[in-house]
Design a protein around this motif. Structure first.
Motif, mmCIF file in Angstrom:
data_model
loop_
_atom_site.group_PDB
_atom_site.id
_atom_site.type_symbol
_atom_site.label_atom_id
_atom_site.label_comp_id
_atom_site.label_asym_id
_atom_site.label_seq_id
_atom_site.Cartn_x
_atom_site.Cartn_y
_atom_site.Cartn_z
ATOM 1 N N MET A 122 19.098 -10.830 -36.920
ATOM 2 C CA MET A 122 18.291 -10.110 -36.921
ATOM 3 C C MET A 122 18.385 -8.765 -35.895
ATOM 4 S SD MET A 122 14.960 -12.804 -35.834
ATOM 5 C CE MET A 122 16.094 -13.751 -34.487
ATOM 6 N N LYS A 123 17.493 -7.607 -35.941
ATOM 7 C CA LYS A 123 17.693 -6.619 -35.255
ATOM 8 C C LYS A 123 17.606 -6.637 -33.824
ATOM 9 C CE LYS A 123 16.436 -3.991 -39.700
ATOM 10 N NZ LYS A 123 15.381 -2.792 -39.917
ATOM 11 N N ASN A 124 18.155 -5.682 -33.231
ATOM 12 C CA ASN A 124 17.988 -5.788 -31.557
ATOM 13 C C ASN A 124 16.676 -5.708 -31.144
ATOM 14 O OD1 ASN A 124 20.722 -6.666 -31.104
ATOM 15 N ND2 ASN A 124 21.347 -4.180 -31.153
ATOM 16 N N GLU A 125 16.070 -4.626 -32.110
ATOM 17 C CA GLU A 125 14.497 -4.269 -31.535
ATOM 18 C C GLU A 125 13.704 -5.390 -32.063
ATOM 19 O OE1 GLU A 125 11.042 -1.192 -32.901
ATOM 20 O OE2 GLU A 125 12.969 -0.895 -33.299
ATOM 21 N N GLN A 126 13.845 -6.010 -33.066
ATOM 22 C CA GLN A 126 13.253 -7.232 -33.497
ATOM 23 C C GLN A 126 13.364 -8.527 -32.444
ATOM 24 O OE1 GLN A 126 13.860 -9.792 -36.950
ATOM 25 N NE2 GLN A 126 12.234 -8.660 -37.751
ATOM 26 N N ASN A 127 14.558 -8.695 -32.019
ATOM 27 C CA ASN A 127 14.938 -9.792 -31.177
ATOM 28 C C ASN A 127 14.216 -9.550 -29.839
ATOM 29 O OD1 ASN A 127 16.605 -10.934 -32.987
ATOM 30 N ND2 ASN A 127 18.490 -10.555 -31.665
ATOM 31 N N ASP A 128 14.336 -8.369 -29.272
ATOM 32 C CA ASP A 128 13.476 -7.762 -28.205
ATOM 33 C C ASP A 128 12.158 -8.145 -28.226
ATOM 34 O OD1 ASP A 128 16.044 -6.955 -26.917
ATOM 35 O OD2 ASP A 128 15.309 -4.729 -27.392
ATOM 36 N N GLY A 129 11.642 -7.927 -29.186
ATOM 37 C CA GLY A 129 10.004 -8.223 -29.404
ATOM 38 C C GLY A 129 9.771 -9.785 -29.333
ATOM 39 N N ILE A 130 10.820 -10.452 -30.111
ATOM 40 C CA ILE A 130 10.592 -11.918 -30.194
ATOM 41 C C ILE A 130 10.873 -12.535 -28.768
ATOM 42 C CG2 ILE A 130 11.423 -14.175 -31.119
ATOM 43 C CD1 ILE A 130 11.958 -12.581 -33.723
ATOM 44 N N ALA A 131 11.823 -12.024 -27.805
ATOM 45 C CA ALA A 131 12.123 -12.472 -26.584
ATOM 46 C C ALA A 131 10.886 -12.465 -25.525
ATOM 47 C CB ALA A 131 13.189 -11.772 -26.001
ATOM 48 N N ILE A 132 10.035 -11.346 -25.829
ATOM 49 C CA ILE A 132 8.720 -10.891 -24.936
ATOM 50 C C ILE A 132 7.959 -12.040 -25.424
ATOM 51 C CG2 ILE A 132 7.084 -9.646 -24.703
ATOM 52 C CD1 ILE A 132 9.224 -7.185 -24.845
ATOM 53 N N VAL A 133 7.697 -12.065 -26.426
ATOM 54 C CA VAL A 133 6.533 -13.181 -27.147
ATOM 55 C C VAL A 133 6.939 -14.708 -26.675
ATOM 56 C CG1 VAL A 133 5.753 -14.345 -29.102
ATOM 57 C CG2 VAL A 133 5.982 -11.962 -29.025
ATOM 58 N N LEU A 134 8.308 -15.049 -26.567
ATOM 59 C CA LEU A 134 8.542 -16.313 -26.494
ATOM 60 C C LEU A 134 8.361 -16.500 -24.758
ATOM 61 C CD1 LEU A 134 11.870 -16.963 -28.130
ATOM 62 C CD2 LEU A 134 9.617 -17.876 -28.776
ATOM 63 N N ALA A 135 8.805 -15.395 -24.059
ATOM 64 C CA ALA A 135 8.709 -15.665 -22.583
ATOM 65 C C ALA A 135 7.357 -15.606 -22.222
ATOM 66 C CB ALA A 135 9.051 -14.451 -22.081
ATOM 67 N N ASN A 136 6.343 -14.931 -22.698
ATOM 68 C CA ASN A 136 4.823 -15.035 -22.470
ATOM 69 C C ASN A 136 4.216 -16.119 -23.060
ATOM 70 O OD1 ASN A 136 2.900 -13.365 -21.502
ATOM 71 N ND2 ASN A 136 1.874 -12.802 -23.297
ATOM 72 N N ARG A 137 4.582 -16.858 -24.078
ATOM 73 C CA ARG A 137 4.057 -18.056 -24.650
ATOM 74 C C ARG A 137 4.662 -19.268 -23.363
ATOM 75 N NH1 ARG A 137 6.452 -20.607 -28.333
ATOM 76 N NH2 ARG A 137 4.500 -21.845 -29.160
ATOM 77 N N TYR A 138 5.824 -19.220 -22.959
ATOM 78 C CA TYR A 138 6.204 -20.209 -21.942
ATOM 79 C C TYR A 138 5.339 -20.183 -20.476
ATOM 80 C CZ TYR A 138 9.062 -22.416 -18.245
ATOM 81 O OH TYR A 138 9.382 -23.095 -17.396
ATOM 82 N N TYR A 139 5.057 -18.644 -20.291
ATOM 83 C CA TYR A 139 4.513 -18.484 -19.314
ATOM 84 C C TYR A 139 2.726 -19.168 -19.338
ATOM 85 C CZ TYR A 139 1.803 -16.405 -15.364
ATOM 86 O OH TYR A 139 1.044 -15.862 -14.026
#
Length: 230
Positions: free
Chosen positions: A1-18
């Motif tokens: 996956m592209k770095n930009e896409q990875n960054d977006g998914i990482a933010i979503v995953l962190a927010n879901r957890y919170y």
């Protein structure tokens, strides 16, 4: 996956957890100053703004409620805690019949009883991940707080595995989370929300139930989007 896409998914995953952790604490614990500090924190406000569309979800109403709670904490903490504890006890503890029972099985059988086949299906989903809910065995497995706790557990696993770039394992967890939403939480959350809205109390928890419903349905759509690019 592209770095930009990875960054977006990482933010979503962190927010879901919170957010799942926040909801689990709201419905799984009696009101306390530390809990309310988290609920009304800037982090919570930012997470909600990131997760929900303001026009579609009337986000401003929830943010106004959080502001009201924050002001109450500052002005008369004891009075606010007494009001919230009274509401929590009435809705989720008793001793009278609960106006909106927080167990999945109640909404899936005419007798409105707990510990049904649906409860066992929830337990089997937990066992796949060797998950033991924090309130077990004091509550039935399909209590709202326990089901949210399971989503917290899987969200944390997914976040860690994504950081380790184990995308295949992440995808498996997200598929299972979507399955749990489709087969459990989304099956009964609307009925629960409707019943809690019909209760005599309307200050905090009925609005939190509505917010939970919106977050769960948004998460289902979000998971579909993420799985589509993994």
């Amino acid at each position: 996956m592209k770095n930009e896409q990875n960054d977006g998914i990482a933010i979503v995953l962190a927010n879901r957890y919170y957010l799942y952790g926040l909801l689990q604490h709201i419905f799984g614990n009696e009101p306390s100053p530390p809990l309310l500090e988290v609920v009304t924190s800037d982090h919570t406000r930012q997470s909600l703004q990131l997760w929900l569309n303001e026009e579609e979800c009337e986000l401003s109403d929830y943010l106004s409620l959080l502001s009201e709670v924050r002001v109450g904490l500052a002005n008369d903490r004891d009075k606010l805690l007494e009001e919230l504890n009274s509401e929590y006890t009435y809705l989720f503890i008793g001793p009278n019949a609960l106006p909106a029972p927080p167990w999945e099985s109640v909404y899936l059988n005419e007798e409105r009883t707990i510990f049904q086949e649906s409860t066992l299906r929830v337990r089997r989903a937990y066992l796949e991940y060797q998950f033991l809910p924090s309130n077990y065995p004091h509550e039935a497995d399909d209590h709202l707080a326990m089901e949210l706790d399971f989503m917290v557990h899987l969200s944390k696993l997914a976040q860690g595995l994504f950081e380790d770039q184990n995308y295949k394992a992440v995808k498996t967890i997200l598929i299972n989370q979507k399955k749990f939403l489709d087969e459990h939480l989304l099956v009964w959350i609307k009925s629960f929300t409707k019943e809690i809205q019909n209760s005599k109390t309307h200050f905090f928890y009925p609005q939190m139930a509505t917010l939970t419903e919106k977050i769960l349905f948004k998460d289902n759509d979000t998971l579909q989007e993420i799985l589509g690019v993994m």
